[in-house]
Write a protein that holds these residues in place. Sequence first.
Motif, mmCIF file in Angstrom:
data_model
loop_
_atom_site.group_PDB
_atom_site.id
_atom_site.type_symbol
_atom_site.label_atom_id
_atom_site.label_comp_id
_atom_site.label_asym_id
_atom_site.label_seq_id
_atom_site.Cartn_x
_atom_site.Cartn_y
_atom_site.Cartn_z
ATOM 1 N N ILE A 200 -1.874 -1.725 5.175
ATOM 2 C CA ILE A 200 -1.967 -2.343 6.502
ATOM 3 C C ILE A 200 -0.598 -2.849 6.946
ATOM 4 C CG2 ILE A 200 -2.960 -4.305 7.765
ATOM 5 C CD1 ILE A 200 -5.530 -3.820 6.040
ATOM 6 N N GLY A 201 0.173 -3.396 6.014
ATOM 7 C CA GLY A 201 1.536 -3.828 6.338
ATOM 8 C C GLY A 201 2.384 -2.673 6.831
ATOM 9 N N ARG A 202 2.270 -1.521 6.173
ATOM 10 C CA ARG A 202 3.067 -0.348 6.566
ATOM 11 C C ARG A 202 2.619 0.210 7.913
ATOM 12 N NH1 ARG A 202 4.682 3.069 1.069
ATOM 13 N NH2 ARG A 202 5.214 1.216 -0.157
ATOM 14 N N VAL A 203 1.305 0.236 8.129
ATOM 15 C CA VAL A 203 0.780 0.723 9.404
ATOM 16 C C VAL A 203 1.239 -0.166 10.556
ATOM 17 C CG1 VAL A 203 -1.361 0.844 10.733
ATOM 18 C CG2 VAL A 203 -1.212 1.977 8.526
ATOM 19 N N MET A 204 1.257 -1.481 10.321
ATOM 20 C CA MET A 204 1.671 -2.413 11.368
ATOM 21 C C MET A 204 3.161 -2.263 11.659
ATOM 22 S SD MET A 204 0.708 -4.645 13.567
ATOM 23 C CE MET A 204 -0.954 -5.079 13.037
ATOM 24 N N GLN A 205 3.944 -2.027 10.634
ATOM 25 C CA GLN A 205 5.390 -1.958 10.833
ATOM 26 C C GLN A 205 5.835 -0.646 11.465
ATOM 27 O OE1 GLN A 205 8.037 -2.117 7.314
ATOM 28 N NE2 GLN A 205 9.127 -3.703 8.429
ATOM 29 N N ASN A 206 5.135 0.438 11.131
ATOM 30 C CA ASN A 206 5.535 1.746 11.637
ATOM 31 C C ASN A 206 4.879 2.000 12.993
ATOM 32 O OD1 ASN A 206 6.277 4.354 12.128
ATOM 33 N ND2 ASN A 206 5.372 5.218 10.268
ATOM 34 N N ALA A 207 5.619 1.688 14.040
ATOM 35 C CA ALA A 207 5.083 1.806 15.403
ATOM 36 C C ALA A 207 4.789 3.252 15.787
ATOM 37 C CB ALA A 207 6.062 1.197 16.405
ATOM 38 N N GLU A 208 5.335 4.217 14.999
ATOM 39 C CA GLU A 208 5.109 5.630 15.316
ATOM 40 C C GLU A 208 3.763 6.134 14.796
ATOM 41 O OE1 GLU A 208 8.405 4.681 14.187
ATOM 42 O OE2 GLU A 208 8.640 4.545 16.370
ATOM 43 N N THR A 209 3.118 5.353 13.928
ATOM 44 C CA THR A 209 1.820 5.788 13.404
ATOM 45 C C THR A 209 0.818 5.858 14.548
ATOM 46 O OG1 THR A 209 2.276 4.663 11.309
ATOM 47 C CG2 THR A 209 0.011 5.339 11.707
ATOM 48 N N PRO A 210 0.284 7.050 14.826
ATOM 49 C CA PRO A 210 -0.650 7.169 15.953
ATOM 50 C C PRO A 210 -2.009 6.568 15.623
ATOM 51 C CG PRO A 210 -0.498 9.248 14.772
ATOM 52 C CD PRO A 210 0.492 8.325 14.134
ATOM 53 N N SER A 211 -2.832 6.440 16.662
ATOM 54 C CA SER A 211 -4.188 5.946 16.462
ATOM 55 C C SER A 211 -4.951 6.932 15.579
ATOM 56 C CB SER A 211 -4.886 5.808 17.811
ATOM 57 O OG SER A 211 -6.249 5.519 17.639
ATOM 58 N N MET A 212 -5.435 6.467 14.431
ATOM 59 C CA MET A 212 -6.174 7.340 13.525
ATOM 60 C C MET A 212 -6.984 6.503 12.550
ATOM 61 S SD MET A 212 -3.295 8.673 10.776
ATOM 62 C CE MET A 212 -2.287 9.537 11.969
ATOM 63 N N ILE A 213 -7.722 7.199 11.706
ATOM 64 C CA ILE A 213 -8.521 6.551 10.673
ATOM 65 C C ILE A 213 -7.897 6.847 9.314
ATOM 66 C CG2 ILE A 213 -10.785 6.438 9.558
ATOM 67 C CD1 ILE A 213 -12.003 7.403 12.214
ATOM 68 N N PHE A 214 -7.662 5.799 8.529
ATOM 69 C CA PHE A 214 -7.190 5.961 7.152
ATOM 70 C C PHE A 214 -8.335 5.608 6.212
ATOM 71 C CE2 PHE A 214 -3.230 5.293 9.442
ATOM 72 C CZ PHE A 214 -2.348 6.158 8.815
ATOM 73 N N GLU A 215 -8.598 6.469 5.241
ATOM 74 C CA GLU A 215 -9.582 6.165 4.208
ATOM 75 C C GLU A 215 -8.840 5.901 2.904
ATOM 76 O OE1 GLU A 215 -13.722 8.007 5.824
ATOM 77 O OE2 GLU A 215 -12.921 8.831 3.955
ATOM 78 N N LEU A 216 -9.015 4.710 2.365
ATOM 79 C CA LEU A 216 -8.218 4.255 1.233
ATOM 80 C C LEU A 216 -9.074 4.139 -0.025
ATOM 81 C CD1 LEU A 216 -6.147 1.466 3.053
ATOM 82 C CD2 LEU A 216 -5.623 3.906 2.822
ATOM 83 N N GLY A 217 -8.983 5.155 -0.874
ATOM 84 C CA GLY A 217 -9.689 5.160 -2.148
ATOM 85 C C GLY A 217 -8.686 5.166 -3.285
ATOM 86 N N GLY A 218 -9.075 4.614 -4.418
ATOM 87 C CA GLY A 218 -8.179 4.531 -5.570
ATOM 88 C C GLY A 218 -7.891 5.887 -6.193
ATOM 89 N N PRO A 219 -7.128 5.902 -7.308
ATOM 90 C CA PRO A 219 -6.679 7.166 -7.898
ATOM 91 C C PRO A 219 -7.756 7.951 -8.638
ATOM 92 C CG PRO A 219 -5.926 5.318 -9.228
ATOM 93 C CD PRO A 219 -6.555 4.736 -7.999
ATOM 94 N N ARG A 220 -8.933 7.332 -8.874
ATOM 95 C CA ARG A 220 -9.964 8.032 -9.643
ATOM 96 C C ARG A 220 -11.342 7.790 -9.050
ATOM 97 N NH1 ARG A 220 -11.738 6.926 -16.003
ATOM 98 N NH2 ARG A 220 -13.649 8.173 -15.891
ATOM 99 N N VAL A 221 -12.151 8.853 -9.063
ATOM 100 C CA VAL A 221 -13.562 8.740 -8.672
ATOM 101 C C VAL A 221 -14.386 8.618 -9.954
ATOM 102 C CG1 VAL A 221 -15.518 9.883 -7.572
ATOM 103 C CG2 VAL A 221 -13.220 10.106 -6.585
ATOM 104 N N TYR A 222 -15.199 7.568 -10.027
ATOM 105 C CA TYR A 222 -16.060 7.316 -11.180
ATOM 106 C C TYR A 222 -17.519 7.472 -10.763
ATOM 107 C CZ TYR A 222 -12.071 4.359 -12.760
ATOM 108 O OH TYR A 222 -10.838 3.863 -13.098
#
Length: 307
Positions: A200-222
């Motif tokens: 969220i910090g990176r998305v807020m700082q990078n003004a070039e990031t367009p309107s989109m959906i980010f799905e944030l899952g960890g490195p492994r599916v259990y």
Amino acid sequence: MVTTNGRIVTVFGGTGFLGHRIVRRLRYRGFPVRVASRHPDRGHGLFGSDDPQLQSVQANIHDEQSVADATAGAYGVVNAVSLYIENGRETFHSVHVESAQRVAAQAHRAGVERLVHVSGIGADTASQSQYIRKRGEGELAVQAAFADALLIRPAVMFGPDDAFLTTILKLLRQLPIYPMFGRGLTRLQPAYVGDVAEAIGRVMQNAETPSMIFELGGPRVYSYEELLRAIARQAGLAPLLIPIPFAIWYALTWASETFPSPLLTRNQVELMQIDTVSSPEMPGFIELGISPHSVEAILQRMLSNSR
């Protein structure tokens, strides 16, 4: 580090499990932050009182004027308010739909440039789970009120002082025979709360990031069973895992929900029947340049600190 030019970011729910970590990542990036919550005094305990660029304000997301005051003059707004158990006026609809729309509408009215709305993986207006259904309705309400909103959908989050990993670990230690939800086949992709805050910090700082959906899952599916065994192994435990049919869990919720503060709710049981795994078609941690932490790595750190 990119200059933030004194642009204020308001964080609703800024004293919560995810919220206070978002505040810290924004301050690290140089943003002045306005922490908006119903209990602003909690901010002093979390952040101290010696940072002139950090302001704690009283705000109630159910109140139009309160939200308007908190968003006034802000460059960015993050809505990190969430609800997992309904209680009186605090319902999934009032928090995840009505209040989410209220924050988005007031942010748009105030001329806010960046709105980040925190939702959840699987948000779906057609879901059988009321929680997930209202998350989906909330996303639509936010996008209708603020067309350029960025949506962040984390998987189930874990970390120190969480209600997920800490609870499972506590129960594994107390119960030599551990009752699983169903056959333990539900798929989970837990995300470290610190990684979500960083995103969220990176998305807020990078003004070039367009309107989109980010799905944030960890490195492994259990599978749920695999996750329980991984946690037990890290803690040096060897519990006997017993499958319990979901019908029995639902019967238990009927009894539990007769109490003012139920230990188990139908919503929680419903969620344990639904896979929460990020879609490979959606941008996530990798696109933001983040290598997410594993459950095992963070749990090892938590166990070391507790010793």
